[in-house]
Design a protein around this motif. Structure first.
Motif, short mmCIF file in Angstrom:
data_model
loop_
_atom_site.label_atom_id
_atom_site.label_comp_id
_atom_site.label_asym_id
_atom_site.label_seq_id
_atom_site.Cartn_x
_atom_site.Cartn_y
_atom_site.Cartn_z
N GLU A 45 85.08 17.07 68.40
CA GLU A 45 84.78 18.40 67.89
C GLU A 45 86.05 19.24 67.90
O GLU A 45 86.76 19.29 68.91
N TYR B 77 83.83 24.04 68.05
CA TYR B 77 83.27 24.33 69.37
C TYR B 77 83.06 25.83 69.54
O TYR B 77 82.01 26.27 70.03
N ARG C 62 76.34 16.75 73.93
CA ARG C 62 77.42 17.36 74.71
C ARG C 62 76.91 17.55 76.13
O ARG C 62 75.71 17.62 76.38
N ARG D 192 82.90 21.10 75.25
CA ARG D 192 83.27 20.69 73.90
C ARG D 192 83.01 19.19 73.72
O ARG D 192 83.34 18.38 74.59
N LYS D 193 82.39 18.81 72.61
CA LYS D 193 82.08 17.42 72.34
C LYS D 193 83.33 16.65 71.93
O LYS D 193 84.26 17.21 71.36
N ARG D 194 83.31 15.36 72.20
CA ARG D 194 84.41 14.51 71.76
C ARG D 194 84.47 14.51 70.23
O ARG D 194 83.45 14.33 69.55
N SER E 233 84.39 23.89 79.15
CA SER E 233 85.67 23.47 78.61
C SER E 233 86.74 24.51 78.94
O SER E 233 86.42 25.62 79.39
#
Length: 277
Positions: A181, A186, A172, A177-179, A220
């Protein structure tokens, strides 16, 4: 270890640059324009454009002192906005990111000499890994628990949360926030990481951090609300400019701009970017 530290420093500094704004002093109508200086490593051995030599740091402090500027803490800034407390006519907030060992060796003595306040934003994992290490390097070591406590005892340094182990670009981008997720995933990951760093700082210094510094300036949409839920009402970005604050406007405290300090500029040239002459 040296290679990893240099890589992290370079990535953080490269992503934390931008255009600066103008500086104006506090006004009597409940508004204030507040510049925030962003330092990182302070070392006599340069390993990057934003590694500031001690003599440059002192020149900055002398420049500000001669012009009547007063350093303020995050708590004082928050009290101005939230509680209506007053700030000095020419306030400035000084920050150091990442929690380098050289902040203790070189920065603290200068803070004491000039009676300046500063906020050191700690990456918990970086610092905790230093516990027990006998070899300390001003080029790449980070502050361990005992050293954090030593700085805290000065009464001039407060500590910010710079994440526990999210100061990285793999997996990340910082605390983003990760793709793929989910929002709940998150929330759980960020909350656990933030709490872990807060607990680490409290264990070392006896007080929880009052400010969060977004690693690489990345976050995010939901990050500020998650921070609010954890008791944080102030956060530092990497967007460069001067903060225009007013009493009661608490939302703006979660987006404080900072001016990254290039090592090669003179104090005069650097502070001219802020309108400080």
């Amino acid at each position: 270890m040296v290679k990893r530290a240099v890589t992290v420093i370079f990535a953080a500094l490269t992503l934390c640059t931008g255009a600066a704004g103008a500086f104006l002093p506090a006004r009597g109508d409940g508004r204030i324009e507040l510049p925030v200086v962003m330092y990182h490593s302070v070392s006599k051995v340069g390993i990057g454009d934003y590694v500031v030599p001690p003599k440059v740091l002192e020149a900055d402090f002398e420049f500000l002192k001669e012009r009547g500027y007063k350093t303020v803490s995050v708590e004082e800034v928050a009290n101005f906005v939230i509680k209506g407390a007053e700030l000095p006519e020419k306030p400035i907030l000084i920050t150091f990111d990442d929690g380098f060992y050289n902040n203790l060796v070189y920065a603290l003595p200068l803070l004491e000499k000039y009676s300046f306040k500063a906020t050191v934003n700690v990456v918990g994992a970086f610092s905790e890994r230093e516990n027990g290490k006998k070899k300390r390097s001003c080029s790449y070591s980070y502050l361990n628990e005992k050293e954090l406590a030593e700085m805290a005892k000065s009464g001039l340094v407060e500590f910010g949360n710079h994440s526990y182990d999210m100061h990285a670009l793999k997996g990340r981008r910082g605390v983003m926030r990760k793709r793929g997720e989910s929002e709940q995933e998150y929330k759980e990951a960020f909350t656990a990481d933030c709490k872990k760093c807060g607990d680490f700082v409290k264990r070392a210094c006896g007080a929880e951090p009052k400010v969060f510094a977004y690693p690489f300036g990345s976050y995010s949409k939901s990050t500020p609300k998650l921070l609010n839920a954890l008791g944080y009402n102030v956060a530092f970005t990497c967007a460069e400019g001067v903060n225009r604050l007013k009493k009661g406007d608490t939302a703006r405290l979660m987006w404080l701009k900072r001016i990254n300090r290039p090592a090669k500029l003179s104090s005069k040239r650097y502070f001219e970017k802020l309108g400080i002459k």
